[in-house]
Write a protein that holds these residues in place. Structure first.
Motif, PDB file in Angstrom:
ATOM      1  N   ASP A 185      37.968  47.456  43.947  1.00  0.00           N
ATOM      2  CA  ASP A 185      39.263  46.810  43.823  1.00  0.00           C
ATOM      3  C   ASP A 185      40.357  47.775  44.291  1.00  0.00           C
ATOM      4  N   ILE A 214      36.799  49.109  39.159  1.00  0.00           N
ATOM      5  CA  ILE A 214      36.453  47.686  39.251  1.00  0.00           C
ATOM      6  C   ILE A 214      35.934  47.399  40.655  1.00  0.00           C
ATOM      7  N   VAL A 241      34.443  44.244  43.351  1.00  0.00           N
ATOM      8  CA  VAL A 241      34.410  42.805  43.634  1.00  0.00           C
ATOM      9  C   VAL A 241      33.089  42.502  44.326  1.00  0.00           C
ATOM     10  N   LYS A 299      34.792  39.665  39.769  1.00  0.00           N
ATOM     11  CA  LYS A 299      35.166  41.050  39.509  1.00  0.00           C
ATOM     12  C   LYS A 299      34.387  41.577  38.316  1.00  0.00           C
TER      13      LYS A 299
END
Length: 254
Positions: A108, A114, A116, A142
Motif C-alpha cells: 500500500d 499493508i 493489496v 487489503k
C-alpha cells in the motif's frame, strides 16, 4: 377454426425466450459463485501470509536488509490455490480454470505494512444465441501484515482521521469505547427514598420489581425498572477535530 395453431405459434416465441432467460440466470449464478469462492480463497491466503510476515520481518532486521516488501508471493500463490481447490464453478466459467487466475500483491502506498492482493482472470460464458463471451474480472483486498503497530498507526495518522468517544454531559473525551469511565454506575435504593429524586418520565408510572428504585451517579433521577431506556448512556463516536477543547480522559490518556 380461425385460432387453430395459435398456441403452437406462441410457444415458438415464448419457449426460446424462457430458455434464454433461464440459461442467462444460471450463467450469472455460476459467475457470482466463482467470484465469491475466489475472493474467499484470496482472503484466507492473504491472512495466512500476513502471519508469516513476522518471520520475514525478523529476518530482515537481523540481516539489516533494506527490502521493505514482506509479502511472500510464492506462498500467497500456493495458499490461494490450496484454498480454492478443484472448484466446479471456477473450472466452468474461468478461462483455463484456476490455472488462468493470476495472483499478485503490492504494498500500500500509505502504509508499507499493508499489502493489496489481487486475483485477475477472464470469465468465459456461453450466452444463448449470442455465442461465447469473454470479459475481464478481478478481486482485490487489503491485508495488514502481523508486524505490530507503530505509535502513528495507533493514533490513526493524525487527528483528522482519529475517532474518539464522548458523551453529552462529560467534559473529556475517550480514546477507547471500553473505557470504564463510559460505564454508567447504577445503584439501588429503597423505594422510601423516592422523595429525594426526580421520577423518570419513562418508567415512573410503572411499578418496579420489589421495593427498590435505581439511581445513577450522573443525575438525580430515580427509575423503577433496571432495564429502563433512561439508564442507557448516550455515547457518540466523533472525529477528534470536532470535539473542541476537551481534554483526554485520565484513564485513556495513560
Amino acid at each position: 377454426m380461425k385460432n387453430r395453431g395459435m398456441i403452437t405459434i406462441e410457444a415458438c416465441f415464448v419457449v426460446p425466450l424462457f430458455l434464454f432467460f433461464m440459461l442467462s440466470v444460471a450463467g450469472i449464478y455460476m459467475v457470482l459463485l466463482a467470484d465469491a469462492h475466489i475472493h474467499q480463497s484470496l482472503a484466507e491466503a492473504a491472512g495466512e501470509v500476513a502471519q508469516y510476515a513476522y518471520l520475514e520481518d525478523c529476518y530482515r532486521k537481523q540481516s539489516k536488509s533494506s527490502v521493505q516488501n514482506l509479502v511472500n508471493m510464492a506462498m500467497l500463490n500456493q495458499k490461494f490455490r490450496n484454498y480454492l481447490g478443484e472448484d466446479l464453478f471456477v473450472e466452468k466459467v474461468v478461462k483455463s480454470g484456476k490455472n488462468g487466475i493470476v495472483v499478485t500483491a503490492k504494498q500500500d502506498q500509505k502504509n508499507a505494512k499493508i499489502f493489496v492482493a489481487k486475483a485477475r482472470y477472464l470469465i468465459c460464458v456461453q450466452v444463448p444465441f449470442l455465442g461465447k463471451k469473454v470479459f475481464y474480472r478481478e478481486n482485490e483486498m487489503k491485508q495488514k501484515n502481523f508486524v505490530g503497530y507503530s505509535k502513528e498507526e495507533s493514533s490513526g495518522y493524525g487527528d483528522e482521521n482519529t475517532y474518539v468517544y464522548v458523551t453529552p454531559e462529560q467534559s473529556v473525551y475517550h480514546t477507547k469505547r471500553s473505557c470504564t469511565h463510559l460505564e454508567l454506575t447504577i445503584h439501588s435504593e429503597s423505594a422510601h427514598n423516592k422523595s429525594h429524586y426526580v421520577p423518570c418520565h419513562f418508567c415512573a408510572r410503572k411499578r418496579g420489581s420489589g421495593n427498590e428504585i435505581y439511581v445513577s451517579k450522573t443525575n438525580n433521577i430515580y427509575h423503577c425498572n433496571r432495564a429502563c431506556s433512561g439508564l442507557k448512556r448516550t455515547i457518540m463516536r466523533v472525529k477528534k477535530t470536532e470535539i473542541g477543547g476537551l481534554n483526554v480522559c485520565s484513564r485513556c490518556g495513560k
